[in-house]
Design a protein around this motif. Structure first.
Motif, mmCIF file in Angstrom:
data_model
loop_
_atom_site.group_PDB
_atom_site.id
_atom_site.type_symbol
_atom_site.label_atom_id
_atom_site.label_comp_id
_atom_site.label_asym_id
_atom_site.label_seq_id
_atom_site.Cartn_x
_atom_site.Cartn_y
_atom_site.Cartn_z
ATOM 1 N N ARG A 175 -1.810 -3.679 8.941
ATOM 2 C CA ARG A 175 -3.019 -4.194 8.284
ATOM 3 C C ARG A 175 -3.263 -3.488 6.963
ATOM 4 N NH1 ARG A 175 -8.139 -3.012 7.557
ATOM 5 N NH2 ARG A 175 -7.911 -0.989 8.601
ATOM 6 N N ARG A 176 -3.129 -2.153 6.958
ATOM 7 C CA ARG A 176 -3.346 -1.399 5.713
ATOM 8 C C ARG A 176 -2.288 -1.727 4.669
ATOM 9 N NH1 ARG A 176 -4.148 3.184 9.137
ATOM 10 N NH2 ARG A 176 -2.151 3.987 8.384
ATOM 11 N N LEU A 177 -1.050 -1.900 5.104
ATOM 12 C CA LEU A 177 0.021 -2.241 4.165
ATOM 13 C C LEU A 177 -0.284 -3.551 3.451
ATOM 14 C CD1 LEU A 177 3.511 -1.498 5.757
ATOM 15 C CD2 LEU A 177 2.542 -0.534 3.673
ATOM 16 N N PHE A 178 -0.750 -4.522 4.215
ATOM 17 C CA PHE A 178 -1.048 -5.805 3.587
ATOM 18 C C PHE A 178 -2.199 -5.666 2.604
ATOM 19 C CE2 PHE A 178 -3.426 -9.749 3.294
ATOM 20 C CZ PHE A 178 -2.434 -10.599 2.854
ATOM 21 N N GLN A 179 -3.264 -4.999 3.015
ATOM 22 C CA GLN A 179 -4.442 -4.904 2.163
ATOM 23 C C GLN A 179 -4.191 -4.083 0.909
ATOM 24 O OE1 GLN A 179 -7.596 -3.438 4.659
ATOM 25 N NE2 GLN A 179 -7.857 -5.378 5.729
#
Length: 470
Positions: A89-93
């Motif tokens: 999730r953090r990678l995408f954001q």
């Protein structure tokens, strides 16, 4: 119109005029088709985030995929699924969303409008694919599952990896389970490894295809599309943006000073916004094209609703609405060293989204503001979206309009997220389109039907972005 744009427009038109309904699927490969290859950062095979990000690429060969699986095994073994879901999730954001192809989103939203079953399929893991699917509103995701015990991963795939024929088998099984007619369906992919998937459907589309797939697409007369990468900011963009913010502050000070002799705070606020917005847009090289400009002037007062993708919306909305408008903003904006003080001066109401009771209390005076003749601009999504997708609408702005007895007016913004990405402070030159739709009378709305009414207004945004008014 470029050849690439013309080919995309022809494909979109064919989808709109073709078979409709859930029996038709739109199957999208991920890396290289929906998302460009993210630029590598400082690499470590032992860090899950680096391995997951490095695996997102187009035109992957058999050897590259085997190497990715080995690195994945080392990096994920002994890690919990919960931890890796958060990492993904953090990678995408923070990184990956900046590499989504806008053209892929256009295709996805057009298939959705046709009622098609949209599927994201990838040989990668859910930790890489699921966050993008969630932001793009894609319900069905097929990926390589990872084995684990008690929520802890072994580092190895759980059964077959979705590579080549196995990916096609997963799609075929999905189609059978969902009663999808593959002969009437569409598939989009970039590499020869996805030839088995493309061969399953009646409408195969080669996207940014590698040499081998291009040759087959040419011989089979398949549709071929070229997507453009989202350009990262250049040194000139940083300089232009810095000059634009200087112009913003200068324009704000000039606007206040020019109206200070009147001692009329609202006239000073209007001049502040007008001069600051005009200066910033001109220096940053951003043009704004407006459709339905007459709806910004009448009726007044009104609650103007705008879709929110970029920090640059704070510049665009005052430019298109003119004076006599204040806003509702999230409490976090008070900490912004540039926008915070300016927004306070023009009377923005700040709300704490984490505290529902306080947020409702903060909105009560806004009703009196509207009754006093001042319009209000609100982003009903509540926060900026990571994609051009229109997020769910909150109901606060509609309650305010109903209590104040004023209409709501949709302000649909297109391309602001391409000018200035979601979390960026750097703007690229370009054109932002704004459509100001007809006023909506909410005075007779039944509070018991508010959910349905709000959904209908949100759909106006979706429909306008899908079929832009000429």
């Amino acid at each position: 119109m470029t050849g690439a744009r013309a080919a995309l427009d022809a494909t979109l038109a064919a989808i709109r005029s073709g078979p409709q309904g859930r029996a038709v699927a739109a199957i999208f490969d991920f890396g290289g088709t929906v998302i460009d290859t993210p630029k590598p950062r400082r690499w470590s095979r032992r860090k899950p985030a680096d391995v997951l990000l490095g695996g997102i690429r187009g035109h992957m060969t058999d050897g590259e995929y085997s190497r990715f699986l080995r690195e994945l095994s080392e990096a994920l073994a002994g890690r919990s699924e919960q931890e890796l879901d958060e990492v993904g999730r953090r990678l995408f954001q923070r990184t990956a969303y900046g590499y989504l192809y806008p053209e892929a989103w256009e295709l996805i939203r057009t298939h959705r409008a046709a009622g098609h079953t949209i599927v994201l399929v990838s040989s990668l893991t859910r930790f890489q694919v699921a966050p993008a699917a969630a932001q793009l509103g894609i319900e069905h995701v097929l990926y390589t599952p990872m084995a684990g015990s008690g929520g802890v991963l072994t580092g190895h795939p759980d059964g077959k990896t979705l590579w080549r024929n196995a990916k096609a088998e997963a799609v075929a099984a999905f189609a059978t389970a969902q009663q999808v007619d593959l002969e009437r369906s569409y598939a989009y992919a970039d590499a020869i490894a996805d030839l088995p998937v493309l061969s399953l459907v009646g409408h195969p589309v080669a996207v940014n295809a590698d040499e081998e797939l291009t040759g087959i697409a040419d011989r089979q007369h398949w549709t071929e599309l070229t997507f453009r990468p989202r350009r990262p900011p250049r040194a000139s963009d940083y300089l232009r943006t810095a000059a634009g913010f200087a112009g913003l502050l200068g324009g704000a000070l000039f606007g206040v000073a020019s109206k200070a002799p009147t001692q009329d705070r609202q006239r000073m606020a209007d001049a502040l916004m007008a001069n600051a917005a005009r200066n910033t847009l001109r220096i940053a090289g951003v043009q704004v094209r407006v459709t339905g400009a007459e709806n910004a002037r009448s009726p007044r007062p009104a609650v103007f609703l705008f879709n929110h993708q970029s920090q640059f919306d704070i510049i665009i909305v005052p430019e298109v609405l003119g004076g006599g408008v204040t806003a509702i903003g999230k409490k976090e904006l008070t900490k912004n060293p540039v926008f915070g003080p300016l927004m306070r001066f023009v009377g923005v109401t700040f709300i704490d989204r984490a505290n529902t009771a306080q947020a409702k209390a903060a909105l009560r005076p806004v009703v009196e503001t509207l009754r006093g003749g001042l319009s209000v601009a609100v982003a009903p999504e509540g926060t900026r979206s990571y994609t051009p997708e229109v997020g769910p609408f909150k109901k606060g702005a509609f309650h305010i309009a109903m209590q104040a007895g004023v209409p709501v007016i949709p302000v649909v913004i297109r391309n602001a997220g391409e000018i200035c990405w979601r979390n960026a402070m750097v703007a690229r030159p370009g054109t932002v389109d704004v459509a100001i739709l007809d006023p909506i009378d909410v005075s007779a709305w039944d509070p018991g039907e508010l959910d349905d009414k709000v959904a209908q207004v949100r759909q106006l945004f979706v429909d306008t972005l899908l079929n832009w008014p000429r």
